[in-house]
Design a protein around this motif. Sequence first.
Motif, PDB file in Angstrom:
ATOM      1  N   ASP A   9      -0.024   0.865   0.981  1.00 29.19           N
ATOM      2  CA  ASP A   9       0.859   0.310  -0.042  1.00 29.19           C
ATOM      3  C   ASP A   9       0.749  -1.211  -0.088  1.00 29.19           C
ATOM      4  O   ASP A   9       0.156  -1.851   0.793  1.00 29.19           O
ATOM      5  N   ALA A  10       1.333  -1.796  -1.128  1.00 31.75           N
ATOM      6  CA  ALA A  10       1.214  -3.237  -1.364  1.00 31.75           C
ATOM      7  C   ALA A  10       1.798  -4.079  -0.224  1.00 31.75           C
ATOM      8  O   ALA A  10       1.164  -5.043   0.210  1.00 31.75           O
ATOM      9  N   LEU A 161      -1.590   1.503  10.827  1.00 31.84           N
ATOM     10  CA  LEU A 161      -1.318   0.936   9.506  1.00 31.84           C
ATOM     11  C   LEU A 161      -1.017   2.035   8.489  1.00 31.84           C
ATOM     12  O   LEU A 161      -0.121   1.886   7.638  1.00 31.84           O
ATOM     13  N   PHE A 162      -1.742   3.134   8.584  1.00 25.97           N
ATOM     14  CA  PHE A 162      -1.513   4.249   7.664  1.00 25.97           C
ATOM     15  C   PHE A 162      -0.140   4.864   7.894  1.00 25.97           C
ATOM     16  O   PHE A 162       0.534   5.292   6.947  1.00 25.97           O
ATOM     17  N   ALA A 163       0.283   4.910   9.152  1.00 27.46           N
ATOM     18  CA  ALA A 163       1.608   5.445   9.461  1.00 27.46           C
ATOM     19  C   ALA A 163       2.703   4.579   8.854  1.00 27.46           C
ATOM     20  O   ALA A 163       3.779   5.068   8.480  1.00 27.46           O
ATOM     21  N   GLN A 167      -0.612   5.505   1.545  1.00 26.82           N
ATOM     22  CA  GLN A 167      -0.332   5.946   0.182  1.00 26.82           C
ATOM     23  C   GLN A 167      -1.144   7.166  -0.219  1.00 26.82           C
ATOM     24  O   GLN A 167      -0.815   7.835  -1.186  1.00 26.82           O
ATOM     25  N   ALA A 168      -2.203   7.451   0.491  1.00 27.37           N
ATOM     26  CA  ALA A 168      -3.070   8.567   0.122  1.00 27.37           C
ATOM     27  C   ALA A 168      -2.358   9.890   0.405  1.00 27.37           C
ATOM     28  O   ALA A 168      -1.576  10.004   1.355  1.00 27.37           O
ATOM     29  N   PRO A 169      -2.626  10.915  -0.411  1.00 29.89           N
ATOM     30  CA  PRO A 169      -1.972  12.220  -0.233  1.00 29.89           C
ATOM     31  C   PRO A 169      -2.600  13.015   0.911  1.00 29.89           C
ATOM     32  O   PRO A 169      -3.070  14.145   0.731  1.00 29.89           O
TER      33      PRO A 169
END
Length: 230
Positions: A9-10, A161-163, A167-169
Amino acid sequence: MHVPDGFLDAPTSVVTGVVAAAGVALALKGARRELDDRTAPMAGLVAAFVFAAQMINFPVGAGTSGHLLGGALAAVLVGPFTAALCLSVVLLVQGLLFADGGVTALGTNVTLFSIVAVGVGWIVFRGLLAVLPKRLPTVALCSGVAALVSVPVTALAFVGLFAIGGQAPVSLGAVATAMVGWHVLIGIGEALITTVVVSSVLAARPDLVYGARGVLTSRPLQIRTGEAAT
Protein backbone atom coordinates in the motif's frame (compact mmCIF):
# COMPACT_ATOMS: atom_id res chain seq x y z
CA MET A 1 12.32 -10.52 -5.41
CA HIS A 2 11.66 -7.27 -7.26
CA VAL A 3 8.49 -5.80 -5.75
CA PRO A 4 6.01 -4.64 -8.43
CA ASP A 5 3.70 -1.63 -8.31
CA GLY A 6 0.61 -2.14 -6.17
CA PHE A 7 1.98 -5.05 -4.15
CA LEU A 8 2.29 -2.85 -1.04
CA ASP A 9 0.00 0.00 0.00
CA ALA A 10 0.94 3.67 -0.37
CA PRO A 11 1.91 4.35 3.29
CA THR A 12 4.31 1.39 3.34
CA SER A 13 5.81 2.41 0.01
CA VAL A 14 6.30 5.96 1.27
CA VAL A 15 8.04 4.77 4.44
CA THR A 16 10.36 2.47 2.53
CA GLY A 17 11.03 5.32 0.12
CA VAL A 18 12.17 7.51 3.00
CA VAL A 19 14.31 4.69 4.39
CA ALA A 20 15.83 4.12 0.95
CA ALA A 21 16.62 7.82 0.48
CA ALA A 22 18.30 7.98 3.89
CA GLY A 23 20.23 4.80 3.13
CA VAL A 24 21.48 6.11 -0.22
CA ALA A 25 22.51 9.40 1.38
CA LEU A 26 24.48 7.53 4.03
CA ALA A 27 26.02 5.32 1.35
CA LEU A 28 27.13 8.36 -0.66
CA LYS A 29 28.91 9.68 2.39
CA GLY A 30 30.47 6.35 3.34
CA ALA A 31 31.55 5.49 -0.20
CA ARG A 32 33.99 8.39 -0.15
CA ARG A 33 36.11 6.40 2.28
CA GLU A 34 35.90 3.22 0.21
CA LEU A 35 36.41 4.44 -3.34
CA ASP A 36 39.97 4.66 -4.61
CA ASP A 37 41.85 3.76 -7.77
CA ARG A 38 41.18 0.09 -7.10
CA THR A 39 37.60 0.17 -5.86
CA ALA A 40 36.15 2.55 -8.46
CA PRO A 41 36.77 0.36 -11.55
CA MET A 42 35.69 -2.73 -9.61
CA ALA A 43 32.44 -1.00 -8.65
CA GLY A 44 31.51 -0.65 -12.31
CA LEU A 45 32.22 -4.32 -12.96
CA VAL A 46 30.24 -5.37 -9.90
CA ALA A 47 27.24 -3.28 -10.96
CA ALA A 48 27.34 -4.78 -14.45
CA PHE A 49 27.59 -8.34 -13.11
CA VAL A 50 24.74 -7.88 -10.62
CA PHE A 51 22.60 -6.22 -13.29
CA ALA A 52 23.05 -9.16 -15.63
CA ALA A 53 22.46 -11.73 -12.89
CA GLN A 54 19.32 -10.04 -11.62
CA MET A 55 17.76 -9.90 -15.09
CA ILE A 56 17.35 -13.68 -14.91
CA ASN A 57 14.02 -14.03 -13.06
CA PHE A 58 11.91 -17.08 -12.39
CA PRO A 59 8.52 -17.35 -10.64
CA VAL A 60 8.41 -18.76 -7.11
CA GLY A 61 4.64 -18.60 -6.61
CA ALA A 62 2.19 -16.30 -4.80
CA GLY A 63 2.78 -13.53 -7.32
CA THR A 64 6.49 -13.23 -6.56
CA SER A 65 9.67 -14.00 -8.43
CA GLY A 66 13.20 -14.96 -7.48
CA HIS A 67 16.71 -14.23 -8.73
CA LEU A 68 20.19 -13.63 -7.41
CA LEU A 69 20.55 -10.61 -5.12
CA GLY A 70 24.31 -9.97 -5.14
CA GLY A 71 24.33 -7.92 -1.94
CA ALA A 72 26.96 -9.90 -0.06
CA LEU A 73 29.09 -10.33 -3.19
CA ALA A 74 29.11 -6.60 -3.88
CA ALA A 75 29.84 -5.73 -0.25
CA VAL A 76 32.85 -8.04 -0.07
CA LEU A 77 34.28 -6.86 -3.38
CA VAL A 78 33.85 -3.08 -3.09
CA GLY A 79 32.72 -2.34 0.48
CA PRO A 80 29.21 -2.02 1.94
CA PHE A 81 28.58 1.64 1.14
CA THR A 82 29.77 1.38 -2.45
CA ALA A 83 27.84 -1.87 -2.80
CA ALA A 84 24.65 -0.12 -1.67
CA LEU A 85 25.16 2.50 -4.38
CA CYS A 86 25.86 -0.16 -7.02
CA LEU A 87 22.66 -2.03 -6.15
CA SER A 88 20.64 1.21 -6.09
CA VAL A 89 21.83 2.19 -9.57
CA VAL A 90 21.04 -1.30 -10.87
CA LEU A 91 17.53 -1.16 -9.41
CA LEU A 92 16.94 2.31 -10.84
CA VAL A 93 17.92 1.23 -14.35
CA GLN A 94 15.91 -1.98 -14.12
CA GLY A 95 12.81 -0.18 -12.88
CA LEU A 96 12.88 2.72 -15.35
CA LEU A 97 14.12 1.02 -18.50
CA PHE A 98 13.18 -2.64 -18.15
CA ALA A 99 10.05 -2.52 -15.96
CA ASP A 100 11.70 -4.97 -13.57
CA GLY A 101 10.25 -3.81 -10.27
CA GLY A 102 7.70 -1.04 -9.99
CA VAL A 103 8.58 2.64 -10.10
CA THR A 104 6.43 3.35 -7.05
CA ALA A 105 8.07 0.37 -5.36
CA LEU A 106 11.62 1.59 -6.07
CA GLY A 107 12.08 2.67 -2.46
CA THR A 108 10.97 -0.76 -1.27
CA ASN A 109 13.36 -2.55 -3.60
CA VAL A 110 16.27 -0.29 -2.66
CA THR A 111 15.50 -0.90 1.01
CA LEU A 112 15.49 -4.67 0.52
CA PHE A 113 18.44 -5.01 -1.85
CA SER A 114 20.73 -2.09 -1.06
CA ILE A 115 20.18 -1.89 2.68
CA VAL A 116 19.00 -5.26 4.00
CA ALA A 117 20.85 -7.64 1.66
CA VAL A 118 24.07 -5.62 1.61
CA GLY A 119 23.93 -4.82 5.32
CA VAL A 120 23.21 -8.37 6.47
CA GLY A 121 25.79 -9.79 4.09
CA TRP A 122 28.50 -7.42 5.30
CA ILE A 123 27.70 -7.94 9.01
CA VAL A 124 27.79 -11.72 8.66
CA PHE A 125 30.99 -11.54 6.62
CA ARG A 126 32.80 -9.31 9.10
CA GLY A 127 31.52 -11.31 12.05
CA LEU A 128 32.83 -14.58 10.66
CA LEU A 129 36.12 -13.05 9.58
CA ALA A 130 36.66 -11.71 13.09
CA VAL A 131 36.62 -15.16 14.66
CA LEU A 132 38.17 -17.28 11.90
CA PRO A 133 41.82 -17.42 10.83
CA LYS A 134 42.88 -14.38 8.80
CA ARG A 135 43.61 -16.14 5.52
CA LEU A 136 42.53 -15.50 1.94
CA PRO A 137 40.59 -18.79 1.63
CA THR A 138 38.66 -17.73 4.73
CA VAL A 139 37.58 -14.56 2.94
CA ALA A 140 35.97 -16.58 0.16
CA LEU A 141 34.34 -18.96 2.65
CA CYS A 142 32.93 -16.12 4.74
CA SER A 143 31.59 -14.38 1.65
CA GLY A 144 29.71 -17.53 0.65
CA VAL A 145 28.15 -17.94 4.09
CA ALA A 146 27.24 -14.24 4.12
CA ALA A 147 25.46 -14.64 0.79
CA LEU A 148 23.64 -17.73 2.05
CA VAL A 149 22.32 -15.87 5.09
CA SER A 150 21.52 -12.57 3.39
CA VAL A 151 19.08 -13.99 0.83
CA PRO A 152 16.48 -15.59 3.14
CA VAL A 153 16.82 -12.71 5.63
CA THR A 154 15.97 -10.28 2.84
CA ALA A 155 13.03 -12.48 1.90
CA LEU A 156 11.87 -12.35 5.52
CA ALA A 157 12.15 -8.56 5.45
CA PHE A 158 9.86 -8.49 2.43
CA VAL A 159 7.38 -10.79 4.18
CA GLY A 160 7.40 -8.36 7.11
CA LEU A 161 6.60 -5.46 4.79
CA PHE A 162 3.82 -7.48 3.16
CA ALA A 163 2.37 -8.26 6.58
CA ILE A 164 2.21 -4.52 7.29
CA GLY A 165 0.97 -3.18 3.98
CA GLY A 166 0.35 -6.02 1.55
CA GLN A 167 -2.22 -5.19 -1.14
CA ALA A 168 -2.05 -8.24 -3.38
CA PRO A 169 -4.91 -10.79 -3.08
CA VAL A 170 -2.55 -13.41 -1.67
CA SER A 171 -2.48 -14.71 1.88
CA LEU A 172 0.46 -13.86 4.11
CA GLY A 173 1.11 -17.54 4.68
CA ALA A 174 1.36 -18.24 0.97
CA VAL A 175 3.76 -15.33 0.45
CA ALA A 176 5.91 -16.35 3.42
CA THR A 177 6.09 -19.98 2.33
CA ALA A 178 6.95 -19.11 -1.26
CA MET A 179 9.46 -16.39 -0.47
CA VAL A 180 11.37 -17.96 2.40
CA GLY A 181 11.26 -21.52 1.12
CA TRP A 182 12.47 -20.72 -2.37
CA HIS A 183 14.97 -18.11 -1.26
CA VAL A 184 16.73 -20.61 0.97
CA LEU A 185 17.44 -22.56 -2.21
CA ILE A 186 18.35 -19.37 -4.05
CA GLY A 187 20.68 -18.54 -1.16
CA ILE A 188 22.54 -21.80 -1.65
CA GLY A 189 23.07 -21.01 -5.32
CA GLU A 190 24.09 -17.45 -4.52
CA ALA A 191 26.54 -18.73 -1.90
CA LEU A 192 28.22 -20.94 -4.49
CA ILE A 193 28.42 -18.16 -7.06
CA THR A 194 29.71 -15.66 -4.50
CA THR A 195 32.38 -18.07 -3.27
CA VAL A 196 33.55 -18.83 -6.81
CA VAL A 197 33.66 -15.18 -7.88
CA VAL A 198 35.45 -13.98 -4.75
CA SER A 199 37.90 -16.90 -4.92
CA SER A 200 38.68 -16.11 -8.56
CA VAL A 201 39.36 -12.44 -7.85
CA LEU A 202 41.45 -13.34 -4.81
CA ALA A 203 43.53 -15.73 -6.90
CA ALA A 204 44.24 -13.10 -9.54
CA ARG A 205 44.24 -9.78 -7.69
CA PRO A 206 43.60 -10.06 -3.94
CA ASP A 207 44.28 -6.35 -3.53
CA LEU A 208 41.07 -5.62 -5.47
CA VAL A 209 38.85 -7.34 -2.88
CA TYR A 210 37.78 -4.78 -0.30
CA GLY A 211 36.89 -7.42 2.28
CA ALA A 212 40.38 -8.92 2.08
CA ARG A 213 42.31 -5.74 2.84
CA GLY A 214 42.54 -6.44 6.56
CA VAL A 215 43.72 -9.96 5.82
CA LEU A 216 46.40 -8.77 3.41
CA THR A 217 47.78 -6.18 5.83
CA SER A 218 47.86 -8.71 8.67
CA ARG A 219 49.97 -11.20 6.74
CA PRO A 220 53.63 -11.13 7.77
CA LEU A 221 56.12 -9.89 5.22
CA GLN A 222 58.19 -12.73 3.81
CA ILE A 223 61.54 -12.07 2.21
CA ARG A 224 62.70 -14.75 -0.15
CA THR A 225 66.39 -15.16 -0.77
CA GLY A 226 68.12 -17.32 -3.30
CA GLU A 227 69.95 -20.43 -2.16
CA ALA A 228 73.69 -20.06 -1.75
CA ALA A 229 75.71 -21.40 -4.62
CA THR A 230 77.42 -24.66 -3.93
